[in-house]
Every structure is written in structure tokens, then in C-alpha cells.
Scaffold this active site. Structure first.
Site, PDB file in Angstrom:
ATOM      1  N   ARG A  37       1.001  -0.741   0.120  1.00  5.29           N
ATOM      2  CA  ARG A  37      -0.201   0.094   0.088  1.00  5.29           C
ATOM      3  C   ARG A  37       0.716   1.195   0.342  1.00  5.29           C
ATOM      4  NH1 ARG A  37      -1.373   1.681   4.570  1.00  5.29           N
ATOM      5  NH2 ARG A  37      -2.240  -0.120   5.291  1.00  5.29           N
ATOM      6  N   TYR A  47     -14.395  18.776 -15.121  1.00  3.74           N
ATOM      7  CA  TYR A  47     -14.640  17.393 -15.321  1.00  3.74           C
ATOM      8  C   TYR A  47     -15.679  17.281 -13.880  1.00  3.74           C
ATOM      9  CZ  TYR A  47     -15.095  12.372 -14.659  1.00  3.74           C
ATOM     10  OH  TYR A  47     -15.199  11.498 -14.665  1.00  3.74           O
ATOM     11  N   ASP A  63      -5.209  19.852 -14.152  1.00  4.33           N
ATOM     12  CA  ASP A  63      -5.651  18.351 -14.635  1.00  4.33           C
ATOM     13  C   ASP A  63      -5.274  18.449 -15.917  1.00  4.33           C
ATOM     14  OD1 ASP A  63      -7.097  16.243 -15.745  1.00  4.33           O
ATOM     15  OD2 ASP A  63      -8.673  16.374 -14.565  1.00  4.33           O
ATOM     16  N   LYS A 107      -7.307   7.519 -19.164  1.00  2.59           N
ATOM     17  CA  LYS A 107      -6.960   7.821 -20.604  1.00  2.59           C
ATOM     18  C   LYS A 107      -6.517   7.522 -21.273  1.00  2.59           C
ATOM     19  CE  LYS A 107     -11.781   8.900 -19.065  1.00  2.59           C
ATOM     20  NZ  LYS A 107     -11.079   8.599 -18.151  1.00  2.59           N
TER      21      LYS A 107
HETATM   22  C1  LIG Z   1     -10.277  15.654 -17.697  1.00  2.00           C
HETATM   23  C2  LIG Z   1     -10.469  14.040 -16.228  1.00  2.00           C
HETATM   24  N1  LIG Z   1     -10.018  13.963 -14.744  1.00  2.00           N
HETATM   25  C3  LIG Z   1      -9.905  13.053 -14.059  1.00  2.00           C
HETATM   26  C4  LIG Z   1     -10.897  11.946 -14.395  1.00  2.00           C
HETATM   27  C5  LIG Z   1     -11.049  10.657 -13.689  1.00  2.00           C
HETATM   28  O1  LIG Z   1     -10.208   9.879 -13.969  1.00  2.00           O
HETATM   29  P1  LIG Z   1     -10.696   7.903 -13.536  1.00  2.00           P
HETATM   30  O2  LIG Z   1     -11.772   8.534 -13.719  1.00  2.00           O
HETATM   31  O3  LIG Z   1      -9.339   7.190 -14.270  1.00  2.00           O
HETATM   32  O4  LIG Z   1     -10.625   8.196 -12.430  1.00  2.00           O
HETATM   33  C6  LIG Z   1     -11.057  12.493 -15.933  1.00  2.00           C
HETATM   34  C7  LIG Z   1     -12.426  11.079 -16.136  1.00  2.00           C
HETATM   35  O5  LIG Z   1     -12.661  10.466 -17.199  1.00  2.00           O
HETATM   36  C8  LIG Z   1     -10.879  12.980 -16.597  1.00  2.00           C
HETATM   37  O6  LIG Z   1     -11.738  12.971 -17.880  1.00  2.00           O
END
Ligand SMILES: Cc1ncc(COP(=O)(O)O)c(C=O)c1O
Length: 412
Positions: free
Chosen positions: A63, A117, A189, A214
Site C-alpha cells: 500500500r 470534469y 489536470d 485515458k
Molecule cells: C479530465 C478528467 N480528469 C479526471 C478524470 C477522472 O479520472 P478516472 O476516471 O481515471 O478516475 C476524468 C475521467 O473521465 C477526466 O476526464
């Protein structure tokens, strides 16, 4: 075209060689091994204890740190130009640990981009129950950002490099500079751009988060997230990972490493296909408007070109000349492009923001965000541009859009 890094090797080389030559006894493996052990031991009890702190000075318990996860973190740190990277079981795990690492107190505030998001917004909403104020602003208006963070209670600036779903592009360097002037950390992000398009740490951003689910992993078979930062921030984020238990699993780390090796190739191809498709879509009579940073009429076209080194990403959004029913009929009629809520996959994925990513917004919020009834968001995969265009055209005919718009044009 190769992309330079501060390293002596190019981005493509570091990615392709990521995690190779790991010592295994007297030999070296060419592919990183998956280290499944939850517990690690050593020749002496002192060494077992020494591995516990400071993390990750050694391996004690999975962990806290795991060799396969550390291999991924090491490769990504080189690609990001970061002191360190911390890997999580999802993008949201990475974002949550980053917010915890800010050590906020009641009465503190975060200034965040309006276009975020949706689940990140939910994470912010949950912070409000600890009396943390979240102030959403238009990060494309730099003056308003400077004003918003001037208040003494603001503890961080949070934004995305390319916003969902209309693909506006943030001025990363300018936003980082504004945050630095106020001595607060900036958090980006960078999921949509990936480190292949830009490395925000190099222009002064403090913490970079990614949903590695992604483009970084890229094959639609891994949930993963990462945070890249200097060693001070990374140590704080890693400590939060240990207490939340949100570390990436060794197998997912291995899959992410495997995907990462072809990130430059995939990104290059996806950007090129997206650019062709966006230009083609613009000419179609059944398309009202195309949102793609590579198009000359995109509001941040010049900034994007400079910031992303001449590439513009693999995401496109467009408004069909259609209402909701016809747009849904169009999506149903697609045969190659798959309706799906994710992005950055080798397979092209499409979604209807009003019923997916932005389903919690009311009519007024949808209008303010510019999300109309005919808007769709397309994540361009590795299929041929010809086949993708044919699929879109066929669906437009099947949904009656092409005929309707031709009839409209004939009337005019
Ligand atoms: C821009 C963005 N940030 C964060 C996330 C969250 O990522 P995860 O789905 O891997 O938790 C997403 C998910 O679609 C996203 O599109």
C-alpha cells in the site's frame, strides 16, 4: 518529429524504453516484471524496518510502495520533467490525494475553472462540507483569475489544460505565473493534453494530475491516475495515498507502462486524424459548428499551437444542425464509433454531454456552458480517417440530418 525533453533523450525514446532492463538475479529483463507481493522482507529486521520510512526509500508493504508501480512512476517522472510521480488506482484517487495534500482548514478557499470534469466538481462540492469555499471562475479571462485569487483565504488555483466538452485551451504559463505571484500552488489536470503535448511543470505549475485511464494507458483496459510534482509536494501527496489506500495495483501499473510505450505514436496519430476530421466536419452541411483547437477560428488557436508544439489533441466537439431526438438518432446510427463515456482510447468514442458528463446541469447552466441539444464530443481513436468520416456521414444520413439540411439549403 521528435519531442525534446530536459533529459539527454527524446520523449519517444524514454517512453519506448520505459521500465526495461530491470535486474532479475544475474540477468536483466527487457520488460518490467509484475511484482505481486503485498509484503517485502530483507536479510535483517533492521532493514525491514528501515524500508518503512521515509517512503519510498524501500519496499515494506504494497500500500506504501511496490516495485512495478515505482517503475511506472520513474518513467513518468522523466517524461513529465518532474522530481517525482505518485501513481493511483484512478484519476479521481490522484485528484482527491492532491486536494488532501493542500491541508485545507475551514474558511480556506480554492479558485477553480468553471469548465471542469464533473466528478472533480463533485469532489470540490464534498470539500464544502468541511467549510472550504470553492470559487468557480472563467480561467480564460486572466484578469478575473488575478482578482479571484487576490483574497487571502485562497489556497490554490485548479484548472484543466483543455476543458471538456468545448475544448477551450488554458494559458498554462500565464495561470501558473499568476498563482506564483500570490504564492499559492497551481494544480492542472492535464489528462486531455498528456505530457506528450505539454509538460506544465516546466512553465511553473506546481502539481500536474492525470487520469492515466485515458491517453497514458490508452487501451481502455486500465483505471489509473498520477500526480507529478517536485519532491516536497510529491512526498505530501504520497503520504495521502498511503492513508487513503488509493495506490495503483501492480498489474494495472504494468498495463499502464505497456500503454505508455506507444503514447507518442498514438498521440501523434490521434492528433493528426482529429485535425483532418475537424476540417472535414466543418464542411458538412449537417454540422453547425466544430470545436477543435487546431481550427483557425478556435478562440485559443494560436496559444494552443505554441503551447502544444504544433499539435492540437485528439478530442473534437461539434454541434449538429439537429435537436435532441435527431442527435440521439445520429449517435445510434454510428457503426464504428462507439458510444462511450471515456476518452483517449485506441477506439473512437463518442458521447452526448447533456446526458453524460454534464447530466447534472440544469437548463440555465447548460446554456451558460454553451452545451446545446446538438452537441456531441468525439474522442478520436486509431481507425482510419476515411472510415471514421464515412461512419459519421452514414449516421447523418440515417438520422435524416443530411437530407434535412440539404432541403433547408435548397429553400434558401
Ligand atoms: C479530465 C478528467 N480528469 C479526471 C478524470 C477522472 O479520472 P478516472 O476516471 O481515471 O478516475 C476524468 C475521467 O473521465 C477526466 O476526464
Amino acid at each position: 518529429m521528435s519531442r525534446a525533453t530536459p533529459d539527454d533523450l527524446d520523449f519517444e525514446t524514454i517512453a519506448a524504453q520505459g521500465g526495461t532492463r530491470v535486474p532479475l538475479g544475474d540477468t536483466l529483463s527487457t520488460v518490467p516484471p509484475i511484482s505481486a507481493s503485498t509484503t517485502f522482507t530483507a536479510e535483517t529486521i533492521d532493514a525491514v524496518h528501515a524500508a518503512l520510512t521515509p517512503e519510498p526509500s524501500g519496499f515494506a508493504y504494497a500500500r506504501n510502495a511496490n516495485p512495478t508501480v515505482v517503475t511506472l512512476e520513474t518513467v513518468l517522472a522523466r517524461l513529465e520533467g518532474a522530481d517525482d510521480v505518485v501513481a493511483f488506482g484512478s484519476g479521481m484517487g490522484a485528484i482527491q490525494a492532491t486536494l488532501l495534500a493542500l491541508e485545507l482548514s475551514p474558511g480556506d478557499a480554492i479558485v477553480a475553472a468553471q469548465a471542469l470534469y464533473g466528478v472533480t466538481r463533485s469532489a470540490f462540492t464534498q470539500l464544502q462540507s468541511f467549510d472550504v469555499d470553492i470559487r468557480y471562475i472563467d480561467v480564460f479571462n486572466l484578469e478575473s483569475v488575478a482578482d479571484a485569487i487576490a483574497d487571502r483565504d485562497v489556497r490554490a488555483l485548479y484548472f484543466e489544460s483543455i476543458a471538456n466538452p468545448l475544448l477551450q485551451v488554458a494559458d498554462i504559463e500565464a495561470l501558473a505565473r499568476i498563482a506564483r505571484q500570490r504564492r499559492i500552488p497551481s494544480i492542472i489536470d492535464n489528462t486531455f493534453a498528456t505530457p506528450y503535448l505539454c509538460r506544465p511543470l516546466s512553465v511553473g505549475v506546481d502539481l500536474v494530475v492525470h487520469s492515466a485511464t485515458k491517453y497514458i494507458a490508452g487501451h481502455g483496459d486500465v483505471m489509473a491516475g498520477v500526480v507529478a510534482a517536485n519532491s516536497t509536494w510529491a512526498r505530501r501527496v504520497r503520504a495521502k495515498r498511503t492513508v487513503t489506500g488509493a495506490i495503483l495495483s501492480p498489474f494495472e501499473a504494468w498495463l499502464t507502462l505497456r500503454g505508455l510505450r506507444t503514447l507518442p505514436l498514438r498521440m501523434h496519430r490521434q492528433c493528426s486524424t482529429a485535425a483532418h476530421l475537424a476540417t472535414w466536419l466543418k464542411e458538412q452541411p449537417w454540422v453547425e459548428r466544430v470545436y477543435y483547437p487546431g481550427l483557425a477560428d478556435h478562440p485559443q488557436h494560436e496559444l494552443a499551437g505554441h503551447q502544444f508544439g504544433g499539435l492540437f489533441g485528439g478530442m473534437i466537439a461539434f454541434d449538429l444542425r439537429a435537436g435532441r431526438a435527431a442527435t440521439l438518432a445520429f449517435l445510434d446510427a454510428l457503426r464504428l464509433i462507439t458510444p462511450g463515456t471515456s476518452l483517449g482510447d485506441v477506439t473512437s468514442l463518442i458521447l452526448y454531454p447533456r446526458l453524460s458528463s454534464h447530466r447534472t446541469l440544469d437548463a440555465e447552466q447548460l446554456a451558460a456552458a454553451g452545451i446545446g441539444e446538438g452537441l456531441v464530443r468525439l474522442s478520436v481513436g486509431l481507425e482510419s480517417v476515411k472510415d471514421l468520416a464515412s461512419d459519421l456521414e452514414r449516421a447523418a444520413h440515417a438520422a435524416g440530418l443530411a437530407e434535412t439540411t440539404m432541403a433547408m439549403h435548397a429553400k434558401l
